[in-house]
Design an enzyme around this catalytic site. Structure first.
Site, PDB file in Angstrom:
ATOM      1  CG  HIS A   1      28.427 -35.322 -96.769  1.00 34.41           C
ATOM      2  ND1 HIS A   1      28.948 -35.609 -98.406  1.00 34.41           N
ATOM      3  CD2 HIS A   1      27.262 -36.099 -96.677  1.00 34.41           C
ATOM      4  CE1 HIS A   1      28.227 -36.616 -98.790  1.00 34.41           C
ATOM      5  NE2 HIS A   1      28.049 -36.816 -97.581  1.00 34.41           N
TER       6      HIS A   1
ATOM      7  CB  CYS B   1      26.038 -39.266 -94.774  1.00 35.91           C
ATOM      8  SG  CYS B   1      25.006 -38.757 -95.662  1.00 35.91           S
TER       9      CYS B   1
END
Length: 350
Positions: free
Chosen positions: A257, A131
């Site tokens: 993120h 990710c």
């Protein structure tokens, strides 16, 4: 084939699996029958997909009979066992775990970058990237095509949802313990005392803190997350000798993120030219006007599909280097969305 292909979502009740199901309801419908599969303890639950209530089936070999494409979001060991089972039963397995990413016989695909690789699947498996790598690489790839990438120095700021639901629950529990006490919140030692042993999957408290560690310990003091960013960037971009150095940090953010990127290229670059490249790049939103307080932040990226890019500036010391900041929803493009995009490319073959 005239009929739409059959899709299975394996791990449908998990944090990412749930987002996969939501995406199936919001994206263009390229699927016929959809099956939801999870562990036996989740079997029998119902999830609404495309307006229809679907019962979750237990994970078993026969669950893949008649399935054309299977999207997996399960732990590495489960994927390592069951993705080959799905492939043996005739399905193309699109796996979101780390089990097959570095397998030379399994393509690691980001549709905006290397969609042609989906056909190179001798094992019947296609891997989805980590990710953190995904949000970053969507921005790096168009710059590489324009300027020729030579080196990456990365610092990640990773949300707790990257550790699953237990990561989210741990942070929220810790915040509840330290909230409302201004003195407590100003003293890190007291935060440790308030949190106690409630560390969940993390090595230190996340509430009012940042932890310079994500993943498991590898050789030389590197973490598994840092090695993923290095190895996966090389494979996705087709640059096996690319220099990559990453420091992965866990931050008290639920979702989203972020990565601070220092990228060195083979030719001279400038910020205006980079902005123009990124402005036209697929899967990217350019948010870059610090004078008016516009820069990419996870609170804005959450719930959206693209990678948000900003703070673009040429290095003060190297005319071939750029620094920029990128953030994205790690449960969407960082996991469920990229998996769904790969699956849709495979569906187009039917």
């Amino acid at each position: 084939m005239s009929e739409l292909p059959t899709l299975a979502v394996v791990g449908a009740t998990g944090a990412v699996g749930t987002v996969m199901c939501e995406l199936l309801s919001s994206r263009k419908n390229v699927w016929g029958t959809i099956r939801l599969i999870a562990s036996p303890r989740s079997a029998g639950r119902s999830i609404v997909v495309r307006g229809e209530e679907l019962a979750v089936e237990p994970l078993a070999p026969e669950a893949f009979d008649g399935v054309d494409v299977a999207m997996f979001d399960v732990p590495d060991d489960v994927a390592a066992r069951w993705a080959p089972v799905a492939a043996a039963r005739g399905a193309v397995a699109v796996d979101n775990s780390a089990a097959f990413r570095m397998d030379p016989d399994v393509p690691l695909v980001v549709p905006e970058i290397n969609p042609e690789q989906i056909r190179n699947r001798p094992k019947g498996i296609i891997a989805n990237a980590n990710c953190t790598t995904l949000s970053m690489i969507v921005a790096v790839a168009p710059l590489h095509r324009e300027y020729g990438l030579r080196e990456l120095v990365l610092a990640s700021y990773q949300a707790v949802s990257g550790a699953g639901q237990i990561g989210i629950d741990t942070l929220l529990d810790q915040l509840a313990k330290v909230a409302g006490d201004r003195i407590l919140g100003s003293r890190s030692g007291n935060v440790r005392q308030a949190v106690g042993d409630d560390l969940g999957p993390f090595p230190a408290p996340l509430a009012l803190n940042v932890v310079p560690w994500a993943g498991s310990l590898k050789d030389g003091g590197w973490s598994s997350e840092e090695m993923k960013m290095r190895n996966e960037s090389r494979k996705i971009l087709g640059l096996p000798d690319l220099k990559v150095s990453a420091t992965c940090v866990r931050v008290p953010v639920v979702t989203g993120h972020s990565v601070a990127v220092h990228a060195v290229f083979g030719t001279e670059v400038d910020a205006a030219g980079a902005r123009d490249v990124l402005r036209h790049a697929p899967g990217v939103i350019l948010v870059d006007d610090p004078a008016t307080g516009e820069f990419p932040m996870p609170i804005d990226a959450v719930g959206t599909d693209p990678s948000w890019i900003g703070r673009i500036r040429r290095s003060l010391d190297d005319p071939r280097a750029l620094d920029f900041f990128v953030t994205g929803d790690n449960l969407r493009k960082g996991a469920a969305l990229n998996t769904a995009q790969i699956a849709e490319l495979v569906a187009a073959e039917f």
